[in-house]
Design a protein around this motif. Structure first.
Motif, PDB file in Angstrom:
ATOM      1  N   PHE A  66       7.900   0.214  12.081  1.00 50.56           N
ATOM      2  CA  PHE A  66       7.758   1.128  11.790  1.00 50.56           C
ATOM      3  C   PHE A  66       7.066   1.654  13.108  1.00 50.56           C
ATOM      4  CE2 PHE A  66       6.802   5.771  10.503  1.00 50.56           C
ATOM      5  CZ  PHE A  66       7.778   6.193  10.090  1.00 50.56           C
ATOM      6  N   LYS A  67       5.601   1.279  13.156  1.00 45.21           N
ATOM      7  CA  LYS A  67       4.602   2.050  14.508  1.00 45.21           C
ATOM      8  C   LYS A  67       5.533   1.694  15.767  1.00 45.21           C
ATOM      9  CE  LYS A  67       0.404   1.651  12.081  1.00 45.21           C
ATOM     10  NZ  LYS A  67      -0.447   0.832  12.045  1.00 45.21           N
ATOM     11  N   GLU A  68       6.504   0.732  15.810  1.00 46.65           N
ATOM     12  CA  GLU A  68       6.832   0.345  17.180  1.00 46.65           C
ATOM     13  C   GLU A  68       7.601   2.316  17.061  1.00 46.65           C
ATOM     14  OE1 GLU A  68       9.795  -2.895  16.894  1.00 46.65           O
ATOM     15  OE2 GLU A  68       7.261  -3.979  16.588  1.00 46.65           O
ATOM     16  N   LEU A  69       8.046   2.307  16.459  1.00 42.79           N
ATOM     17  CA  LEU A  69       8.709   3.845  16.774  1.00 42.79           C
ATOM     18  C   LEU A  69       8.115   5.335  17.465  1.00 42.79           C
ATOM     19  CD1 LEU A  69      10.806   4.968  13.371  1.00 42.79           C
ATOM     20  CD2 LEU A  69      11.188   3.272  14.844  1.00 42.79           C
ATOM     21  N   PHE A  70       6.539   4.678  17.641  1.00 44.31           N
ATOM     22  CA  PHE A  70       6.256   5.396  18.136  1.00 44.31           C
ATOM     23  C   PHE A  70       5.373   4.969  19.355  1.00 44.31           C
ATOM     24  CE2 PHE A  70       4.859   9.506  15.283  1.00 44.31           C
ATOM     25  CZ  PHE A  70       4.842   8.226  14.036  1.00 44.31           C
ATOM     26  N   LYS A  71       5.939   3.770  19.798  1.00 45.39           N
ATOM     27  CA  LYS A  71       4.835   3.016  21.036  1.00 45.39           C
ATOM     28  C   LYS A  71       5.814   3.443  22.500  1.00 45.39           C
ATOM     29  CE  LYS A  71       4.106  -1.394  20.937  1.00 45.39           C
ATOM     30  NZ  LYS A  71       5.145  -2.355  20.519  1.00 45.39           N
ATOM     31  N   GLY A  72       4.770   4.012  23.368  1.00 46.51           N
ATOM     32  CA  GLY A  72       4.533   4.700  25.012  1.00 46.51           C
ATOM     33  C   GLY A  72       5.164   6.590  24.888  1.00 46.51           C
ATOM     34  N   LYS A  73       4.319   6.504  22.865  1.00 44.25           N
ATOM     35  CA  LYS A  73       5.517   8.275  22.513  1.00 44.25           C
ATOM     36  C   LYS A  73       3.690   8.766  22.549  1.00 44.25           C
ATOM     37  CE  LYS A  73       9.640   8.099  21.439  1.00 44.25           C
ATOM     38  NZ  LYS A  73      10.132   8.447  22.954  1.00 44.25           N
ATOM     39  N   ARG A  74       2.998   9.084  23.694  1.00 41.59           N
ATOM     40  CA  ARG A  74       1.842   9.846  24.258  1.00 41.59           C
ATOM     41  C   ARG A  74       1.810  10.690  24.935  1.00 41.59           C
ATOM     42  NH1 ARG A  74       0.343   9.675  19.141  1.00 41.59           N
ATOM     43  NH2 ARG A  74      -0.066   7.910  17.736  1.00 41.59           N
ATOM     44  N   ASN A  75       2.886  11.234  24.865  1.00 45.26           N
ATOM     45  CA  ASN A  75       2.666  12.829  25.850  1.00 45.26           C
ATOM     46  C   ASN A  75       2.398  13.840  25.418  1.00 45.26           C
ATOM     47  OD1 ASN A  75       4.625  13.606  24.539  1.00 45.26           O
ATOM     48  ND2 ASN A  75       6.147  12.639  26.911  1.00 45.26           N
ATOM     49  N   TRP A  76       1.973  13.696  23.830  1.00 53.72           N
ATOM     50  CA  TRP A  76       1.405  15.495  23.324  1.00 53.72           C
ATOM     51  C   TRP A  76      -0.118  14.655  23.364  1.00 53.72           C
ATOM     52  CZ3 TRP A  76       4.701  11.837  20.684  1.00 53.72           C
ATOM     53  CH2 TRP A  76       4.150  10.607  19.253  1.00 53.72           C
ATOM     54  N   HIS A  80      10.267  17.098  15.857  1.00 47.38           N
ATOM     55  CA  HIS A  80      10.979  17.863  16.427  1.00 47.38           C
ATOM     56  C   HIS A  80      10.323  18.871  17.777  1.00 47.38           C
ATOM     57  CE1 HIS A  80      11.324  21.523  14.842  1.00 47.38           C
ATOM     58  NE2 HIS A  80      11.370  20.872  13.610  1.00 47.38           N
ATOM     59  N   SER A  81       9.462  18.947  17.250  1.00 43.74           N
ATOM     60  CA  SER A  81       8.231  20.057  17.497  1.00 43.74           C
ATOM     61  C   SER A  81       8.335  19.002  19.353  1.00 43.74           C
ATOM     62  CB  SER A  81       7.423  20.494  17.536  1.00 43.74           C
ATOM     63  OG  SER A  81       7.131  21.633  16.839  1.00 43.74           O
ATOM     64  N   VAL A  82       7.711  17.937  19.467  1.00 44.39           N
ATOM     65  CA  VAL A  82       7.140  17.419  20.873  1.00 44.39           C
ATOM     66  C   VAL A  82       8.353  15.794  20.874  1.00 44.39           C
ATOM     67  CG1 VAL A  82       5.087  17.967  19.790  1.00 44.39           C
ATOM     68  CG2 VAL A  82       5.707  14.885  19.538  1.00 44.39           C
ATOM     69  N   ASP A  83       8.856  15.383  20.454  1.00 44.07           N
ATOM     70  CA  ASP A  83       9.972  14.806  20.706  1.00 44.07           C
ATOM     71  C   ASP A  83      10.835  13.835  20.414  1.00 44.07           C
ATOM     72  OD1 ASP A  83       8.444  11.270  22.202  1.00 44.07           O
ATOM     73  OD2 ASP A  83      10.365  11.472  21.726  1.00 44.07           O
ATOM     74  N   ALA A  84      12.086  14.633  21.197  1.00 50.27           N
ATOM     75  CA  ALA A  84      13.529  14.237  19.875  1.00 50.27           C
ATOM     76  C   ALA A  84      14.326  13.537  19.772  1.00 50.27           C
ATOM     77  CB  ALA A  84      14.543  14.609  21.238  1.00 50.27           C
ATOM     78  N   GLU A  85      13.514  11.879  20.823  1.00 50.28           N
ATOM     79  CA  GLU A  85      13.686  10.786  20.674  1.00 50.28           C
ATOM     80  C   GLU A  85      13.091  10.421  19.591  1.00 50.28           C
ATOM     81  OE1 GLU A  85      12.816   7.581  22.682  1.00 50.28           O
ATOM     82  OE2 GLU A  85      14.054   6.688  22.571  1.00 50.28           O
ATOM     83  N   LEU A  86      11.966  10.654  19.198  1.00 53.47           N
ATOM     84  CA  LEU A  86      10.766   9.959  17.736  1.00 53.47           C
ATOM     85  C   LEU A  86      11.588  11.068  16.686  1.00 53.47           C
ATOM     86  CD1 LEU A  86       8.354   9.160  16.485  1.00 53.47           C
ATOM     87  CD2 LEU A  86       6.956  11.137  17.324  1.00 53.47           C
ATOM     88  N   ALA A  87      11.682  12.318  16.637  1.00 57.41           N
ATOM     89  CA  ALA A  87      12.221  12.770  15.361  1.00 57.41           C
ATOM     90  C   ALA A  87      14.248  12.305  15.204  1.00 57.41           C
ATOM     91  CB  ALA A  87      13.214  14.808  15.852  1.00 57.41           C
ATOM     92  N   PHE A  88      14.509  12.300  16.236  1.00 57.56           N
ATOM     93  CA  PHE A  88      15.772  11.393  15.876  1.00 57.56           C
ATOM     94  C   PHE A  88      15.738   9.824  15.209  1.00 57.56           C
ATOM     95  CE2 PHE A  88      19.897   8.332  17.237  1.00 57.56           C
ATOM     96  CZ  PHE A  88      20.886   9.412  16.357  1.00 57.56           C
ATOM     97  N   ASN A  89      14.539   9.201  15.543  1.00 56.36           N
ATOM     98  CA  ASN A  89      14.417   8.289  15.275  1.00 56.36           C
ATOM     99  C   ASN A  89      13.705   8.201  13.534  1.00 56.36           C
ATOM    100  OD1 ASN A  89      15.422   6.331  17.235  1.00 56.36           O
ATOM    101  ND2 ASN A  89      13.643   6.223  17.659  1.00 56.36           N
ATOM    102  N   LEU A  90      13.077   9.158  13.637  1.00 55.72           N
ATOM    103  CA  LEU A  90      12.451   8.928  12.340  1.00 55.72           C
ATOM    104  C   LEU A  90      12.809   9.537  11.428  1.00 55.72           C
ATOM    105  CD1 LEU A  90       8.753  10.612  13.168  1.00 55.72           C
ATOM    106  CD2 LEU A  90       9.325   8.569  12.131  1.00 55.72           C
ATOM    107  N   ALA A  91      14.649  10.756  11.668  1.00 56.68           N
ATOM    108  CA  ALA A  91      15.245  10.852  10.775  1.00 56.68           C
ATOM    109  C   ALA A  91      16.372  10.500  10.244  1.00 56.68           C
ATOM    110  CB  ALA A  91      15.702  12.715  10.972  1.00 56.68           C
ATOM    111  N   THR A  92      16.698   9.078  11.524  1.00 59.70           N
ATOM    112  CA  THR A  92      17.759   8.045  10.463  1.00 59.70           C
ATOM    113  C   THR A  92      17.389   6.706  10.365  1.00 59.70           C
ATOM    114  OG1 THR A  92      17.797   7.402  13.165  1.00 59.70           O
ATOM    115  CG2 THR A  92      19.642   9.290  13.081  1.00 59.70           C
ATOM    116  N   ARG A  93      16.075   6.128  10.277  1.00 57.38           N
ATOM    117  CA  ARG A  93      15.680   4.901  10.084  1.00 57.38           C
ATOM    118  C   ARG A  93      15.998   5.947   8.366  1.00 57.38           C
ATOM    119  NH1 ARG A  93      11.762   3.960   6.325  1.00 57.38           N
ATOM    120  NH2 ARG A  93      10.887   1.907   6.981  1.00 57.38           N
ATOM    121  N   ASN A  94      15.980   6.312   7.776  1.00 61.73           N
ATOM    122  CA  ASN A  94      16.186   6.995   5.947  1.00 61.73           C
ATOM    123  C   ASN A  94      17.773   7.049   5.846  1.00 61.73           C
ATOM    124  OD1 ASN A  94      13.337   7.030   5.053  1.00 61.73           O
ATOM    125  ND2 ASN A  94      13.421   9.500   6.562  1.00 61.73           N
TER     126      ASN A  94
END
Ligand code: SF4
Ligand code: SF4
Lengths: 193, 282
Positions: free
Chosen positions: A183-193, B54-68
């Motif tokens: 699951f943590k892999e979803l966050f890889k390279g995602k640290r621009n916030w 979704h506030s900070v990263d569209a791709e992450l938001a999409f992945n978090l939702a679609t995992r379920n």
């Protein structure tokens, strides 16, 4: 109303930054919203429950984007205060997805390391995402404690926290999902916030 | 007893139902059981991304939702308890149905085909989908209530053809002998995450909502969202607030389960005096 708003709402606007002509295309592409359909009727701002906390009402953000005023749009408090409640899109006669525009502007401001209009809101989002990364789910207590420490505000809201802990509204021990490493892999390279 | 439906449903509780709002979770489960839905918790579900992804990263938001969506079996409907989670998952689902680009991303990410037949159910849709006899429900003894929808029925434009459920709670609860009262704050947002970041401003908003309910003579507020329930309870500072119920708490009682002291004690605004006065609890 602060100076920015007054500037925009009354009389001619004198702009002190150079407009960026690529900006509106960038926002349109990222948000998939054709905000040029907006005719600035201001229904959105009239219904927005948070408009009083914002420096620009929602339609003015569209105006800033249309005018290419990138610095003003990205630096506004509005894009961070917007809670994405969609009250405005229910009322908008042109079906403009305001929340999607705000999302895109927040994302662009992070990508470009612009000045953040509401650092506390961003700090909160960061703690939520850290909690998701750590457990796969969110733990309210974890988020609140870390957020309060980061914003050096540990003892504000102490009574509310206590009330919630005694009523067991805050989960003390977060549950962790099973596939957490993957699951943590979803966050890889995602640290621009 | 209401008619039994006997249907298996996957259940996505979401973080606030799964944890902080456990009294509502328990009542939702008992209500569903009473009317014959067998809820099977989605195995290893994860956070939908909440308001933050979704506030900070569209791709992450999409992945978090679609995992379920990817782990949900398509053989049965997926019930999503929290309106905010529902919005995130359904929005992702609509994107997958309508946009090849997203579909490709999904299939690459999760290594499986997207199941367009997966049904996603809102709590209201679950109730609406069964034909049970409300007349046979236990009565609410003329409790005067206002329905508080907050932002749960608002939608972005790409979901504008979804059903709209304004008046739904009024209909169900009044059939069981509750008295709906009209008011001005039914769809005023509760402040969501701003309750943590801007507590003073949200307190002001919440107090207006609470005062609005008291002013029209309501005895309680009914909501179907955990976040609304919590924000109204913890941020309200006016004296003598009226209690707030999650819709599932009332439905669970109406469909045959008792109201217990232990679940009511988790409310911050004590509902016991009202419940006693109405003869709903001893
Ligand atoms: S309600 Fe819609 S059309 Fe009117 S100002 Fe707002 S975004 Fe523009
Ligand atoms: S989505 Fe944002 S701009 Fe629109 S009403 Fe809600 S908070 Fe205001």
């Amino acid at each position: 109303m602060d100076n920015n708003q007054r500037k925009l709402l009354s009389g001619p606007v004198y702009i002190d930054t150079k407009p960026n002509h690529l900006f509106s295309a960038e926002v349109a592409q990222k948000s998939h919203v054709d905000f040029n359909l907006c005719y600035h009727c201001r229904c959105c701002g009239n219904g927005c429950p948070f408009v009083e906390m914002m420096d620009f009402p929602p339609n003015s953000i569209i105006r800033l984007v249309q005018l290419g005023l990138k610095k003003e749009a990205l630096g506004s408090s509005t894009i961070w205060i917007c809670a994405g409640c969609h009250t405005c899109s229910m009322q908008c006669p042109m079906a403009i997805d305001m929340a999607a525009i705000m999302d895109s502007l927040r994302q662009i401001s992070l990508e470009e390391k612009a000045k953040i209009g509401e650092p506390d809101v961003l700090a909160f989002h960061k703690e939520v995402l850290n909690s998701i990364e750590r457990y796969g789910r969110t733990s309210k207590l974890d988020i609140m404690l870390r957020y309060k420490i980061k914003t050096r505000n540990l003892f504000s809201d102490f009574n509310v926290g206590l009330k919630m802990i005694t009523k067991r509204k805050l989960n003390l021990i977060p549950s962790i999902i099973k596939g957490i490493e993957k699951f943590k892999e979803l966050f890889k390279g995602k640290r621009n916030w | 007893m209401p008619n039994k439906a006997n249907i298996d449903v996957s259940y996505f509780p979401g973080c606030s139902m799964g944890a902080s709002g456990n009294e509502s979770n328990a009542s939702l489960l008992s209500f569903c059981k009473n009317i014959g839905f067998n809820l099977i918790e989605l195995k290893d579900w994860s956070c939908c991304g909440s308001s933050s992804a979704h506030s900070v990263d569209a791709e992450l938001a999409f992945n978090l939702a679609t995992r379920n969506l990817a782990i949900a079996p398509s053989t049965r409907p997926l019930l999503i308890a929290c309106p905010n989670c529902l919005l995130r998952l359904r929005q992702a689902y609509i994107k997958l149905k309508n946009d090849k680009e997203y579909l490709e991303k999904y299939e690459k990410k999760w290594g499986k085909r997207f199941e367009p037949n997966l049904e996603i159910w809102h709590f209201f849709e679950l109730i609406d989908n069964v034909d049970f006899n409300l007349e046979k429900f236990r009565k609410l003894n003329n409790i005067k209530f206002v329905s508080y929808y907050g932002c749960m029925l608002n939608r972005p434009p790409d979901m504008r053809y979804e059903k709209n459920y304004y008046g739904f709670m009024e209909r169900i609860l009044s059939t069981a002998g509750g008295i709906p009262v009209r008011w001005s704050y039914a769809s005023r947002c509760c402040g969501t995450f701003l309750a943590a970041v801007r507590p003073e401003a949200v307190t002001e908003m919440v107090n207006k909502i609470m005062k609005g309910a008291i002013d029209v003579g309501a005895e309680c507020i009914v909501t179907a969202c955990m976040m609304c329930h919590m924000n109204l309870e913890i941020r309200c500072t006016i004296k003598r607030p009226i209690p707030i119920f999650h819709l599932s708490e009332l439905l669970s009682f109406m469909s045959g389960s008792p109201i217990t002291h232990s679940s009511m004690s988790k409310h911050i605004i004590d509902p016991m005096p009202l419940l006693r006065a109405k003869g709903l609890i001893r």
